[in-house]
Design a protein around this motif. Structure first.
Motif, PDB file in Angstrom:
ATOM      1  N   VAL A   1      18.140  35.876  12.540  1.00 59.92           N
ATOM      2  CA  VAL A   1      17.597  36.344  11.270  1.00 59.92           C
ATOM      3  C   VAL A   1      16.617  37.476  11.576  1.00 59.92           C
ATOM      4  N   ILE A   2      16.925  38.659  11.091  1.00 64.74           N
ATOM      5  CA  ILE A   2      16.145  39.837  11.444  1.00 64.74           C
ATOM      6  C   ILE A   2      14.872  39.901  10.605  1.00 64.74           C
ATOM      7  N   LYS A   3      13.747  40.008  11.294  1.00 63.91           N
ATOM      8  CA  LYS A   3      12.456  40.198  10.647  1.00 63.91           C
ATOM      9  C   LYS A   3      11.908  41.562  11.054  1.00 63.91           C
ATOM     10  N   PRO A   4      11.361  42.319  10.107  1.00 63.98           N
ATOM     11  CA  PRO A   4      10.838  43.646  10.471  1.00 63.98           C
ATOM     12  C   PRO A   4       9.579  43.529  11.313  1.00 63.98           C
ATOM     13  N   LEU A   5       9.355  44.532  12.134  1.00 65.60           N
ATOM     14  CA  LEU A   5       8.149  44.603  12.945  1.00 65.60           C
ATOM     15  C   LEU A   5       6.996  45.167  12.123  1.00 65.60           C
ATOM     16  N   GLY A   6       5.796  44.755  12.458  1.00 65.50           N
ATOM     17  CA  GLY A   6       4.626  45.316  11.815  1.00 65.50           C
ATOM     18  C   GLY A   6       4.412  46.758  12.213  1.00 65.50           C
ATOM     19  N   PRO A   7       3.601  47.497  11.444  1.00 66.51           N
ATOM     20  CA  PRO A   7       3.395  48.927  11.742  1.00 66.51           C
ATOM     21  C   PRO A   7       2.879  49.180  13.152  1.00 66.51           C
ATOM     22  N   ILE A   8       2.096  48.262  13.707  1.00 67.28           N
ATOM     23  CA  ILE A   8       1.516  48.484  15.019  1.00 67.28           C
ATOM     24  C   ILE A   8       2.561  48.453  16.132  1.00 67.28           C
ATOM     25  N   PHE A   9       3.721  47.827  15.873  1.00 69.08           N
ATOM     26  CA  PHE A   9       4.753  47.683  16.903  1.00 69.08           C
ATOM     27  C   PHE A   9       5.927  48.643  16.706  1.00 69.08           C
ATOM     28  N   ARG A  10       5.910  49.458  15.688  1.00 66.57           N
ATOM     29  CA  ARG A  10       7.078  50.286  15.381  1.00 66.57           C
ATOM     30  C   ARG A  10       7.328  51.373  16.420  1.00 66.57           C
ATOM     31  N   SER A  11       6.313  51.728  17.185  1.00 66.71           N
ATOM     32  CA  SER A  11       6.499  52.745  18.215  1.00 66.71           C
ATOM     33  C   SER A  11       6.958  52.149  19.542  1.00 66.71           C
ATOM     34  N   LEU A  12       7.168  50.845  19.595  1.00 64.10           N
ATOM     35  CA  LEU A  12       7.611  50.191  20.822  1.00 64.10           C
ATOM     36  C   LEU A  12       9.032  50.627  21.149  1.00 64.10           C
ATOM     37  N   ARG A  13       9.252  51.127  22.361  1.00 69.50           N
ATOM     38  CA  ARG A  13      10.557  51.671  22.734  1.00 69.50           C
ATOM     39  C   ARG A  13      11.605  50.565  22.858  1.00 69.50           C
ATOM     40  N   GLY A  14      12.776  50.825  22.318  1.00 69.53           N
ATOM     41  CA  GLY A  14      13.905  49.936  22.522  1.00 69.53           C
ATOM     42  C   GLY A  14      13.880  48.654  21.719  1.00 69.53           C
ATOM     43  N   ILE A  15      12.989  48.514  20.736  1.00 72.95           N
ATOM     44  CA  ILE A  15      12.893  47.298  19.923  1.00 72.95           C
ATOM     45  C   ILE A  15      13.145  47.682  18.468  1.00 72.95           C
ATOM     46  N   SER A  16      14.065  46.964  17.809  1.00 73.91           N
ATOM     47  CA  SER A  16      14.398  47.271  16.425  1.00 73.91           C
ATOM     48  C   SER A  16      13.917  46.223  15.440  1.00 73.91           C
ATOM     49  N   GLY A  17      13.486  45.062  15.912  1.00 72.31           N
ATOM     50  CA  GLY A  17      13.038  44.010  15.013  1.00 72.31           C
ATOM     51  C   GLY A  17      12.674  42.762  15.791  1.00 72.31           C
ATOM     52  N   SER A  18      12.491  41.693  15.058  1.00 70.95           N
ATOM     53  CA  SER A  18      12.131  40.422  15.687  1.00 70.95           C
ATOM     54  C   SER A  18      12.856  39.292  14.989  1.00 70.95           C
ATOM     55  N   SER A  19      12.810  38.120  15.611  1.00 67.99           N
ATOM     56  CA  SER A  19      13.443  36.938  15.046  1.00 67.99           C
ATOM     57  C   SER A  19      12.661  35.707  15.487  1.00 67.99           C
ATOM     58  N   ILE A  20      12.710  34.669  14.685  1.00 70.00           N
ATOM     59  CA  ILE A  20      12.040  33.416  15.001  1.00 70.00           C
ATOM     60  C   ILE A  20      13.087  32.415  15.478  1.00 70.00           C
ATOM     61  N   LEU A  21      12.880  31.878  16.667  1.00 66.55           N
ATOM     62  CA  LEU A  21      13.814  30.909  17.233  1.00 66.55           C
ATOM     63  C   LEU A  21      13.575  29.531  16.635  1.00 66.55           C
ATOM     64  N   GLY A  22      14.477  28.616  16.955  1.00 63.36           N
ATOM     65  CA  GLY A  22      14.376  27.276  16.402  1.00 63.36           C
ATOM     66  C   GLY A  22      13.130  26.537  16.820  1.00 63.36           C
ATOM     67  N   ASN A  23      12.593  26.835  18.012  1.00 61.99           N
ATOM     68  CA  ASN A  23      11.379  26.161  18.480  1.00 61.99           C
ATOM     69  C   ASN A  23      10.113  26.872  18.044  1.00 61.99           C
ATOM     70  N   GLY A  24      10.237  27.892  17.193  1.00 64.03           N
ATOM     71  CA  GLY A  24       9.070  28.598  16.699  1.00 64.03           C
ATOM     72  C   GLY A  24       8.691  29.825  17.492  1.00 64.03           C
ATOM     73  N   GLU A  25       9.324  30.062  18.636  1.00 67.12           N
ATOM     74  CA  GLU A  25       9.007  31.239  19.427  1.00 67.12           C
ATOM     75  C   GLU A  25       9.562  32.494  18.759  1.00 67.12           C
ATOM     76  N   VAL A  26       8.928  33.604  19.098  1.00 67.83           N
ATOM     77  CA  VAL A  26       9.371  34.902  18.577  1.00 67.83           C
ATOM     78  C   VAL A  26      10.221  35.603  19.622  1.00 67.83           C
ATOM     79  N   ALA A  27      11.398  36.070  19.218  1.00 67.88           N
ATOM     80  CA  ALA A  27      12.268  36.853  20.094  1.00 67.88           C
ATOM     81  C   ALA A  27      12.372  38.263  19.541  1.00 67.88           C
ATOM     82  N   LEU A  28      12.318  39.249  20.425  1.00 71.54           N
ATOM     83  CA  LEU A  28      12.429  40.648  20.026  1.00 71.54           C
ATOM     84  C   LEU A  28      13.892  41.080  20.079  1.00 71.54           C
ATOM     85  N   ILE A  29      14.315  41.810  19.061  1.00 66.06           N
ATOM     86  CA  ILE A  29      15.693  42.283  18.979  1.00 66.06           C
ATOM     87  C   ILE A  29      15.759  43.658  19.636  1.00 66.06           C
TER      88      ILE A  29
END
Length: 769
Positions: free
Chosen positions: A705-733
């Motif tokens: 499930v794609i979640k948008p990144l906050g403004p502070i992370f939008r300049s991060l190279r090679g990352i288009s979004g984030s997702s929340i895993l089943g155990n609550g951890e955050v994974a970067l797309i």
């Protein structure tokens, strides 16, 4: 009901139903434009002419229900001209088509003003008056100086003699129970009908109304039968019901209808065992006439008459209905009465559509995303219990969630051809403004894309199309001098490719002058003077902010505003844009977009303690790392100049005799953790080619499930979004296209050692729990 000079409009009805009218009318106006452009290529297409006339009818009729007199009055003249085209009294040449397109723009403006309750400016009033004058002049010339409105006025008079000479129609209409809930008012429809003719003998069908103790005040139980004297055509009468067509059934019987028509209606009737009800339902008699005959028949029975006439005979005498119609109704009555199975038979299934508000669908998809996340968490807990039955139950639930996900996301998928068709008018008008002859070709219009993405891609496409018309395609003289046809070609195409949608804008024009682009880049300081980048990098300079090679500023180009916005808007959709051009042969611009912005199938990996998700559609294979190859520097690091060493995260590995560029996520994102014993390389395919991504562990397929990144992370190279895993951890797309640009560099120097690389295995065998 008597004819009125003015109509009383229910303001509550207008406030509730007007947004729905605006939406439907806007769609009709868009369809009018596309039909007009299509008819320029095939002026004699009767089906398109009829469809064009119906669209204008619908807009006029629906606007009349809401008392939008400006739209009704203006559309009436447009409708009259379209009728002349259908009759063959006028030809749809370029002059007529241009006038109708301008009139259609005016109708669109009137609809917009009705939606926003805007007041007209003096210029708008003058422009509409000018269009009306041109329409009336064209109609007067076609009718030998007698306007069509004068002919109608001569036929329709308020005198009894004129009314008696009018054709008499019979209408039966039943409004559905949700009519009020959908903001519709049946009386407004009937009120508008009264402006087209004279309504007589209107009768309400009280049998459709439930007992008062069980009636729902919010449900509609209106059913009406009446005769209607009017010179209006069937299409005009049906147009009055066009806006409520989904909430009512309409049976319209024309004057002089043949007996075979009534017989066909009787045969198709499902459940009406009584003779009188059958005749009323098919429009052979009115409810008032039936009640009158039933009353007379009852009075004869009360008087103990031994010779009471049958109802069919009485209706034949009183109404003049054809005996063959009565005989067919009697046969149907016996058939329905004697066979209970036939009475239960319903109409055949038919394809139906329902209009759903976009925000409601978005809310459902957001909840679906939460369901996917919760399902992943439950599946993880079930695996930890190691109970087979629980694991199997969660597998079944996961399969159902996936089917629900696919079905729900499909609801938001729309063909991109509808968007492409909007540009026919843009190409037509812009080419005429530039004095160029351009043919627009559309391919792959059936390719589906998320509706929210389609809406956001219109503006970038609009700029690219205008740019091709202005900069790319030459005028006829230059094309002939270059050995080309006088007519330029602009192609819009779309297709699915590797889990994405590839949109191409291609022209056969002059191409991009690389030397001119480079010269302007030197002048602007975008490139150091004397340095000549690669061809791909030179072409990419056109996306620099403020960049333009136009010699003079026009209303189409020359200001250096647009291409950088195009690139930024496309990248905001997790897409990419590339340019390919051949001097003298043309330019091709490719836009690659994900299918949806909501949920994707991902491949979950880890590097150090971080989790990353790769779009599964971009994964080609997995190279299993081996301790020997890694320990013996099987991965050679390369810096931007192609030299060994450095810590940029760029490396290279030999795979089946060829060098494969790879990106090390640990080094790229400076992840601090002990090195993995058996790192792996995920081989992915991006727009720039195939490359590898070094990871510590493979964690298998994962619904993301794609979640948008906050403004502070939008300049991060090679990352288009984030997702929340089943155990609550955050994974970067991971953004495969951006990583591909980082990985694409010159090959390793000739002196670099080449060692046997790791082995490649299918993704399925490389997945780990």
């Amino acid at each position: 009901m008597t004819k009125k000079k003015s109509r009383d409009i229910d303001l509550g009805f207008v406030a509730e139903a007007l947004p729905a009218f605006i939406q439907e009318a806007t769609e009709q106006v868009e369809q009018i434009e596309q039909l007009l452009l299509a008819l320029e290529e095939a002026p004699g297409d009767r089906d398109k002419l009829d469809a064009l006339f119906r669209c204008a009818h619908t807009v006029k009729g629906s606007a009349g229900i809401f008392g939008l007199d400006r739209i009704v009055a203006f559309t009436h003249d447009v409708e009259t001209l379209l009728d002349r085209l259908r009759e063959g009294r006028a030809e749809l040449d370029l002059q007529v088509s241009t006038l109708l397109l301008q009139c259609n723009d005016q109708i669109r403006l009137l609809i917009t003003q009705a939606a926003d309750e805007q007041a007209e400016s003096a210029d708008q009033i003058d422009h509409r008056a000018d269009l009306s004058t041109r329409l009336k002049a064209m109609l007067a010339a076609l009718d030998d100086g007698v306007p069509a409105s004068a002919e109608a006025a001569a036929v329709r008079q308020d005198s009894p003699e004129a009314a008696a000479a009018l054709p008499r129609w019979h209408l039966c209409t039943t409004f559905g129970p949700d009519t009020f809930r959908n903001g519709m008012d049946p009386l407004s429809v009937l009120s508008y009908l009264d402006t087209l003719g004279d309504v007589h003998a209107i009768c309400c069908d009280t049998e459709a109304v439930p007992p008062l103790d069980r009636i729902d005040p919010e449900s509609c139980h209106g059913a009406f039968q009446f005769t209607f004297d009017s010179t209006a055509s069937r299409a005009e009468i049906e147009a009055a019901f066009a806006f409520v067509r989904d909430d009512c059934t309409l049976r319209l019987t024309a004057p002089g209808t043949p007996v075979s028509h009534f017989k066909a209606l009787i045969d198709a009737m499902p459940e009406r065992p009584r003779l009188g009800e059958i005749l009323v339902a098919i429009g052979a008699v009115t409810r008032e006439e039936l009640d009158l005959c039933l009353g007379e028949q009852a009075a004869m029975k009360t008087a103990s008459s031994d010779d009471t006439p049958r109802l069919g005979e009485m209706l034949q005498v009183r109404t003049g209905v054809d005996p063959q119609v009565i005989d067919a109704a009697v046969v149907k009555q016996k058939q329905l009465s004697g066979d209970a199975a036939d009475r239960k038979a319903g109409p055949a299934d038919e394809q139906r559509y329902i209009r759903v508000q976009a925000d409601r669908l978005d809310a459902v998809i957001n909840l679906l995303g939460e369901l996917v996340t919760a399902g992943a968490g439950a599946a993880m807990l079930s695996r930890q219990t190691r109970q087979g039955s629980l694991i199997e139950a969660h597998l079944n639930m996961g399969r159902l969630i996936e089917e629900i996900r696919n079905g729900t996301l499909q609801l938001r998928m729309v063909p991109i051809g509808e968007t492409f068709s909007r540009f026919r008018r843009v190409v037509r008008d812009t080419a005429a403004q530039l004095g160029k002859d351009v043919a627009l070709e559309i391919q792959g219009g059936e390719t589906e894309l998320d509706k929210s993405m389609v809406e956001r891609i219109v503006d970038p496409l609009m700029h690219l199309v205008r740019n091709s018309l202005d900069h790319g395609l030459e005028n006829a003289a230059d094309r002939i001098a270059a050995g080309k046809s006088a007519t330029g070609t602009l192609m819009l195409s779309a297709r699915h490719e590797s889990g994405t949608v590839l949109i191409t804008i291609e022209d056969d024009g002059r191409g991009i002058a690389r030397d001119k682009v480079l010269q302007r880049a030197w002048q602007r300081g975008l490139v150091e003077p004397g340095v000549t980048p690669s061809d791909a990098e030179i072409l990419h300079l056109i996306f620099a902010p403020g960049f333009s090679t136009a010699e003079q500023v026009t209303n189409l180009s020359g200001r250096g505003v647009g291409m950088d916005v195009v690139k930024r808007n496309i990248e905001a959709l997790r897409g990419s844009v590339t340019v390919h051009s051949v001097a003298g042969r043309g330019t091709q611009i490719q836009i690659r977009l994900p299918l949806t912005l909501a949920i994707i199938d991902g491949f979950l990996v880890s590097a150090a303690q971080s989790r990353f998700v790769l779009p599964l559609a971009s994964v080609v294979e997995v190279i299993e790392g081996r301790r020997a190859s890694v320990d013996q520097a099987g991965l050679a690091r390369l810096d931007d100049a192609g030299e060994l060493a450095g810590d940029s995260g760029r490396r290279c590995v030999e795979l089946r005799g060829e060098m494969l560029p790879v990106i090390d996520l640990r080094t790229l994102y400076d992840l601090e953790a002990p090195p993995a014993e058996l790192p792996s390389i995920v081989v992915v395919k991006g727009q720039m080619g195939t490359f590898g991504i070094v990871v510590d562990a493979l964690m298998g397929q994962h619904q993301t499930v794609i979640k948008p990144l906050g403004p502070i992370f939008r300049s991060l190279r090679g990352i288009s979004g984030s997702s929340i895993l089943g155990n609550g951890e955050v994974a970067l797309i991971l953004d495969v296209q951006a990583l591909g640009q980082l990985a694409e560099r010159t090959p390793p120097p000739p002196g670099a050692r080449r060692r046997p690389g790791p082995t490649a295995v299918p993704v399925a065998t490389a997945e780990r729990p």
